[in-house]
Design a protein around this motif. Structure first.
Motif, PDB file in Angstrom:
ATOM      1  N   THR A   1      -4.555  13.066   2.562  1.00 12.77           N
ATOM      2  CA  THR A   1      -3.783  11.885   2.174  1.00 12.77           C
ATOM      3  C   THR A   1      -4.737  10.716   1.996  1.00 12.77           C
ATOM      4  O   THR A   1      -5.654  10.530   2.788  1.00 12.77           O
ATOM      5  N   ARG A   2      -4.490   9.909   0.979  1.00 10.03           N
ATOM      6  CA  ARG A   2      -5.298   8.720   0.737  1.00 10.03           C
ATOM      7  C   ARG A   2      -4.374   7.517   0.575  1.00 10.03           C
ATOM      8  O   ARG A   2      -3.255   7.635   0.086  1.00 10.03           O
ATOM      9  N   THR A   3      -4.870   6.350   0.981  1.00  9.78           N
ATOM     10  CA  THR A   3      -4.106   5.112   0.867  1.00  9.78           C
ATOM     11  C   THR A   3      -4.607   4.310  -0.329  1.00  9.78           C
ATOM     12  O   THR A   3      -5.820   4.158  -0.516  1.00  9.78           O
ATOM     13  N   TYR A   4      -3.669   3.793  -1.116  1.00  4.25           N
ATOM     14  CA  TYR A   4      -4.000   3.007  -2.303  1.00  4.25           C
ATOM     15  C   TYR A   4      -3.134   1.764  -2.379  1.00  4.25           C
ATOM     16  O   TYR A   4      -2.024   1.726  -1.836  1.00  4.25           O
TER      17      TYR A   4
ATOM     18  N   PHE B   1      -8.017   4.343  -9.694  1.00  6.78           N
ATOM     19  CA  PHE B   1      -8.860   5.264  -8.949  1.00  6.78           C
ATOM     20  C   PHE B   1     -10.314   5.042  -9.348  1.00  6.78           C
ATOM     21  O   PHE B   1     -10.620   4.934 -10.530  1.00  6.78           O
TER      22      PHE B   1
ATOM     23  N   GLY C   1     -14.293  14.541  -4.143  1.00  5.62           N
ATOM     24  CA  GLY C   1     -13.376  14.063  -3.125  1.00  5.62           C
ATOM     25  C   GLY C   1     -11.983  14.347  -3.639  1.00  5.62           C
ATOM     26  O   GLY C   1     -11.785  14.457  -4.851  1.00  5.62           O
TER      27      GLY C   1
ATOM     28  N   ALA D   1      -9.123  12.675  -4.114  1.00  8.44           N
ATOM     29  CA  ALA D   1      -8.512  11.754  -5.072  1.00  8.44           C
ATOM     30  C   ALA D   1      -9.372  11.570  -6.310  1.00  8.44           C
ATOM     31  O   ALA D   1      -8.863  11.576  -7.444  1.00  8.44           O
ATOM     32  N   SER D   2     -10.665  11.413  -6.127  1.00  9.69           N
ATOM     33  CA  SER D   2     -11.568  11.222  -7.257  1.00  9.69           C
ATOM     34  C   SER D   2     -11.560  12.431  -8.182  1.00  9.69           C
ATOM     35  O   SER D   2     -11.495  12.295  -9.410  1.00  9.69           O
TER      36      SER D   2
ATOM     37  N   HIS E   1       0.852  -1.182   0.000  1.00  8.66           N
ATOM     38  CA  HIS E   1       0.000   0.000   0.000  1.00  8.66           C
ATOM     39  C   HIS E   1       0.892   1.237   0.000  1.00  8.66           C
ATOM     40  O   HIS E   1       2.023   1.194   0.455  1.00  8.66           O
TER      41      HIS E   1
ATOM     42  N   LYS F   1       0.754   5.777   0.150  1.00 11.54           N
ATOM     43  CA  LYS F   1       0.010   6.987   0.507  1.00 11.54           C
ATOM     44  C   LYS F   1       0.223   8.002  -0.613  1.00 11.54           C
ATOM     45  O   LYS F   1       1.353   8.237  -1.039  1.00 11.54           O
TER      46      LYS F   1
END
Length: 96
Positions: free
Chosen positions: A59-62, A78, A84, A86-87, A50, A52
């Protein structure tokens, strides 16, 4: 009484990268390919990895979809679900 503070966790390295490609997989999913010489040091540990990603609003986790150490490319998928950090970013992402 123990006054020893717990050891601080070492910070994970950060890698600045550029968007190399954007590919729409479905109407609501986009795959972004990131590229950077700095990714030569990226510690890929397989499908359970994963990362960040840092956006202006948080911050988003992917989970990386693919990493190629030879070409220094990292793919991240995505979901485009409306507004949002990230989106919104992913819906507007472009190479360069």
């Amino acid at each position: 009484m123990n006054t020893d503070a717990p050891a601080a966790r070492p910070r994970k390295p950060r890698y600045a990268a550029t968007v190399k490609a954007v590919r729409h997989l479905t109407p609501r999913m986009v795959r972004v390919t990131f590229s950077s010489e700095a990714l030569a040091e990226f510690g890929w540990n397989g499908p359970a990895a994963h990362i960040k990603l840092f956006f202006a609003n948080g911050t988003r986790t992917y989970t990386p979809r693919r990493f190629d150490a030879r070409t220094r490319e990292l793919d991240v998928d995505f979901i485009l679900h409306g507004e949002g950090p990230a989106s919104t970013w992913a819906s507007q992402a472009a190479a360069g």
